[in-house]
Enzyme design. Structure first.
Site, PDB file in Angstrom:
ATOM      1  N   THR A 110     -57.226  17.754   2.265  1.00 47.13           N
ATOM      2  CA  THR A 110     -57.516  18.950   3.058  1.00 47.13           C
ATOM      3  C   THR A 110     -57.292  18.707   4.540  1.00 47.13           C
ATOM      4  O   THR A 110     -56.760  19.567   5.253  1.00 47.13           O
ATOM      5  CB  THR A 110     -58.968  19.410   2.813  1.00 47.13           C
ATOM      6  OG1 THR A 110     -59.124  19.723   1.428  1.00 47.13           O
ATOM      7  CG2 THR A 110     -59.304  20.633   3.648  1.00 47.13           C
ATOM      8  N   ASP A 143     -55.030  32.195   7.594  1.00 42.22           N
ATOM      9  CA  ASP A 143     -54.668  33.517   7.093  1.00 42.22           C
ATOM     10  C   ASP A 143     -53.172  33.693   6.906  1.00 42.22           C
ATOM     11  O   ASP A 143     -52.741  34.465   6.041  1.00 42.22           O
ATOM     12  CB  ASP A 143     -55.190  34.599   8.050  1.00 42.22           C
ATOM     13  CG  ASP A 143     -56.707  34.598   8.143  1.00 42.22           C
ATOM     14  OD1 ASP A 143     -57.347  34.174   7.156  1.00 42.22           O
ATOM     15  OD2 ASP A 143     -57.238  35.000   9.191  1.00 42.22           O
ATOM     16  N   ASN A 152     -55.607  22.184  -2.728  1.00 46.26           N
ATOM     17  CA  ASN A 152     -55.640  21.622  -4.074  1.00 46.26           C
ATOM     18  C   ASN A 152     -54.344  21.827  -4.845  1.00 46.26           C
ATOM     19  O   ASN A 152     -54.083  21.105  -5.814  1.00 46.26           O
ATOM     20  CB  ASN A 152     -56.809  22.222  -4.858  1.00 46.26           C
ATOM     21  CG  ASN A 152     -58.136  21.935  -4.214  1.00 46.26           C
ATOM     22  OD1 ASN A 152     -58.217  21.164  -3.273  1.00 46.26           O
ATOM     23  ND2 ASN A 152     -59.183  22.554  -4.727  1.00 46.26           N
ATOM     24  N   THR A 198     -32.807 -21.323 -22.453  1.00 44.88           N
ATOM     25  CA  THR A 198     -33.955 -20.598 -22.972  1.00 44.88           C
ATOM     26  C   THR A 198     -35.167 -21.509 -22.837  1.00 44.88           C
ATOM     27  O   THR A 198     -35.058 -22.723 -23.036  1.00 44.88           O
ATOM     28  CB  THR A 198     -33.753 -20.203 -24.447  1.00 44.88           C
ATOM     29  OG1 THR A 198     -33.532 -21.377 -25.225  1.00 44.88           O
ATOM     30  CG2 THR A 198     -32.553 -19.270 -24.604  1.00 44.88           C
ATOM     31  N   HIS A 199     -36.315 -20.953 -22.468  1.00 42.02           N
ATOM     32  CA  HIS A 199     -37.518 -21.749 -22.167  1.00 42.02           C
ATOM     33  C   HIS A 199     -37.257 -22.723 -21.019  1.00 42.02           C
ATOM     34  O   HIS A 199     -37.908 -23.767 -20.925  1.00 42.02           O
ATOM     35  CB  HIS A 199     -37.990 -22.535 -23.399  1.00 42.02           C
ATOM     36  CG  HIS A 199     -38.262 -21.690 -24.593  1.00 42.02           C
ATOM     37  ND1 HIS A 199     -39.513 -21.180 -24.880  1.00 42.02           N
ATOM     38  CD2 HIS A 199     -37.440 -21.256 -25.592  1.00 42.02           C
ATOM     39  CE1 HIS A 199     -39.448 -20.483 -26.006  1.00 42.02           C
ATOM     40  NE2 HIS A 199     -38.202 -20.504 -26.448  1.00 42.02           N
ATOM     41  N   SER A 329     -36.270 -24.681   6.920  1.00 41.04           N
ATOM     42  CA  SER A 329     -37.439 -25.533   7.076  1.00 41.04           C
ATOM     43  C   SER A 329     -37.649 -25.887   8.535  1.00 41.04           C
ATOM     44  O   SER A 329     -36.681 -26.075   9.289  1.00 41.04           O
ATOM     45  CB  SER A 329     -37.275 -26.823   6.261  1.00 41.04           C
ATOM     46  OG  SER A 329     -38.333 -27.719   6.514  1.00 41.04           O
ATOM     47  N   SER A 330     -38.923 -25.988   8.923  1.00 42.32           N
ATOM     48  CA  SER A 330     -39.255 -26.419  10.281  1.00 42.32           C
ATOM     49  C   SER A 330     -39.289 -27.935  10.408  1.00 42.32           C
ATOM     50  O   SER A 330     -39.392 -28.471  11.512  1.00 42.32           O
ATOM     51  CB  SER A 330     -40.619 -25.840  10.677  1.00 42.32           C
ATOM     52  OG  SER A 330     -41.628 -26.337   9.803  1.00 42.32           O
ATOM     53  N   LYS A 335     -31.859 -27.810   5.598  1.00 36.42           N
ATOM     54  CA  LYS A 335     -32.343 -27.123   4.394  1.00 36.42           C
ATOM     55  C   LYS A 335     -32.141 -25.618   4.546  1.00 36.42           C
ATOM     56  O   LYS A 335     -32.454 -25.035   5.581  1.00 36.42           O
ATOM     57  CB  LYS A 335     -33.821 -27.431   4.166  1.00 36.42           C
ATOM     58  CG  LYS A 335     -34.353 -26.977   2.809  1.00 36.42           C
ATOM     59  CD  LYS A 335     -35.786 -27.467   2.613  1.00 36.42           C
ATOM     60  CE  LYS A 335     -36.270 -27.248   1.194  1.00 36.42           C
ATOM     61  NZ  LYS A 335     -36.374 -25.839   0.846  1.00 36.42           N
ATOM     62  N   GLU A 342     -36.422 -14.217  -2.246  1.00 37.91           N
ATOM     63  CA  GLU A 342     -37.873 -14.268  -2.061  1.00 37.91           C
ATOM     64  C   GLU A 342     -38.397 -12.977  -1.452  1.00 37.91           C
ATOM     65  O   GLU A 342     -39.481 -12.497  -1.811  1.00 37.91           O
ATOM     66  CB  GLU A 342     -38.221 -15.477  -1.201  1.00 37.91           C
ATOM     67  CG  GLU A 342     -37.921 -16.803  -1.894  1.00 37.91           C
ATOM     68  CD  GLU A 342     -37.872 -17.986  -0.945  1.00 37.91           C
ATOM     69  OE1 GLU A 342     -38.132 -17.781   0.266  1.00 37.91           O
ATOM     70  OE2 GLU A 342     -37.566 -19.105  -1.405  1.00 37.91           O
TER      71      GLU A 342
END
Length: 476
Positions: A110, A143, A152, A198-199, A329-330, A335, A342
């Site tokens: 509302t 109005d 609603n 697989t697996h 990498s820092s 790297k 990600e």
């Protein structure tokens, strides 16, 4: 605020100090003060959709004689045009700084509905040449702007419109683009043999193109799910007003509003089949977001598989080369990480969390004739669509298009795999094949080397049985 920076507005509860130059009024200011919760405003897509709903409502009311000279509170032709123009300005994203109400507000929305009504009212008065600061509103927020409506029915209608527009304009094109890139990779890499897994354990060979063809199919199905998500919100509650009965509105109002919205958006919106269901429950939105959750699940899976395939470069799979975008990498020089994978996985995780919000809100927030969790449901759904759309576009441009196949690495794993022995089953049986696999693992020899030493099969038959290409398709 200093006295010179405010004006005094009145509503049914009394006087309120409102910023002097604001287009909104007393009810918006009360809500802004009451709901200092998150600092998150309603998504701009939802505000624009509310503008479209108000535009369609004003146009329908004009054509039905509810606002013109025959009505009890008539507007002139110029005032009607000003009302329609003000609605369109909101629909087009103008005046966007005039909607300060927090997402976590009254559960029906509302406060935001009245925020939009007040802004449109004052802007329309201004466009008609009047003074928007006059206490007596010639173009009234209730109005006229809200004529024949209730929060609603119009607020959930606006959510549906916003969600459908964003799925059609943003999400579906993004997913299609991703699918096309994956399909191109699948075709280009159809001749590259690699080992299956697989697996996370070595399995029989397949082609890199087949693997990416599977990813492409996942995205093709995601497009279909996004389209089903859109279909879930095509029925609009508008016209049900307070409880679904349609009190204070014209019998043709709903169908006319839906028709106008369909024409303006080019999305086939229709009047709700049952206004009591449409006002009270948000099951369509729950269904819609459930499809978005499935899309998110697919995107997480595809991005994660690409991340695994590109792992290395020395000590992982490295069967594909993912574009290098930034240092990873820092502390470890040189790297480089699969950052876009990600990023997309985090997007997917957020969307899955949003689905829980939407599902719980739909299940527990709808009592009798109203769901009182609508603002957060709309916010979560639109956030999910935006995250998925933008996340996919970024992934396609920064990662997917630039992926290269590392054919040498992919094919080098094939001969080493113990699962090559699977193709010998029809010749020597499962038990003997299993013994060969164990011996190959123990000795460090390949299956082919062991079979040649033990003369398991004649050379020609062995060569045919251990042909990796033949292992990538049914025997016939």
């Amino acid at each position: 605020m200093a006295e010179s920076e405010v004006r005094i507005e009145k509503d049914s509860m009394g006087e309120v100090a409102v910023p002097a130059d604001a287009y909104y009024g007393a009810q918006t200011q009360r809500a802004h003060e009451n709901f200092q919760v998150s600092g998150w405003r309603l998504p701009p897509e939802l505000i624009r959709a509310m503008g479209w709903v108000k535009y369609a409502a004003a146009k329908a009311n004009r054509d039905l004689g509810k606002l013109g000279s025959q009505s009890k509170q008539p507007l002139s032709d110029a005032e009607l045009e000003a009302l329609l123009s003000a609605c369109r300005e909101v629909a087009e994203g103008k005046l966007r700084d005039q909607f300060p109400v927090d997402v976590f507000q009254t559960g029906s929305g509302t406060s935001s509905n009245m925020n939009v009504n007040e802004v449109i009212s004052n802007r329309a008065i201004e466009l008609a040449g009047g003074d928007r600061f006059e206490a007596s509103k010639k173009i009234h927020p209730n109005d006229h702007v809200n004529n024949g409506q209730s929060t609603n029915d119009t607020f959930p209608t606006s959510i549906h419109v916003a969600v459908a527009l964003q799925i059609r304009r943003e999400l579906v094109p993004a997913l299609k683009s991703f699918q096309e890139v994956l399909a191109e990779k699948a075709q280009a890499w159809d001749r590259i043999i690699k080992i299956g897994r697989t697996h996370l354990a070595d399995a029989t060979p397949l082609r890199l193109g087949q693997e990416f063809g599977g990813f492409a199919r996942q995205l093709e199905l995601s497009v279909a799910r996004a389209e089903r998500a859109l279909e879930a919100v095509l029925e609009l509650p508008v016209g049900g007003t307070a409880v679904g009965s349609g009190i204070n509105t014209h019998v043709e109002f709903s169908s006319r509003v839906c028709k106008i919205l369909a024409e303006e958006t080019e999305i086939p919106f229709v009047e709700a089949a049952n206004h009591f269901e449409a006002n009270a429950q948000r099951d369509g939105l729950v269904e819609c977001h459930g499809q978005l959750r499935a899309v998110a699940s697919t995107l997480f899976n595809v991005a994660n598989n690409i991340r695994w395939l590109g792992s290395g470069p020395r000590c992982g799979f490295y069967e594909i080369k993912i574009p290098d975008l930034q240092p990873g990498s820092s502390i470890m020089p040189g790297k480089v990480n699969p950052v876009m994978c990600e990023s997309l996985m985090q997007v997917a995780a957020r969307v899955m969390g949003n689905d829980q919000t939407v599902a719980v809100s739909g299940a527990t927030g709808g009592q009798f004739q109203l769901n009182i969790m609508m603002p957060v449901m709309g916010h979560a759904t639109l956030e999910s669509i935006a995250l998925l759309s933008q996340g996919v576009r970024a992934f396609v441009e920064k990662c997917a298009r630039g992926i290269e196949a590392n054919q040498e690495a992919a094919e080098s794993f094939v001969e080493k795999s113990l699962s090559m022995v699977t193709s010998l089953n029809p010749y020597i049986g499962y038990e003997r094949a299993a013994a060969l696999a164990k011996e190959a693992f123990r000795t460090g020899k390949t299956i082919r080397e062991l079979c040649e030493e033990q003369e398991v099969l004649p050379p020609d038959q062995l060569r045919e049985a251990l042909d990796p290409w033949k292992m990538t398709e049914p025997a016939g």
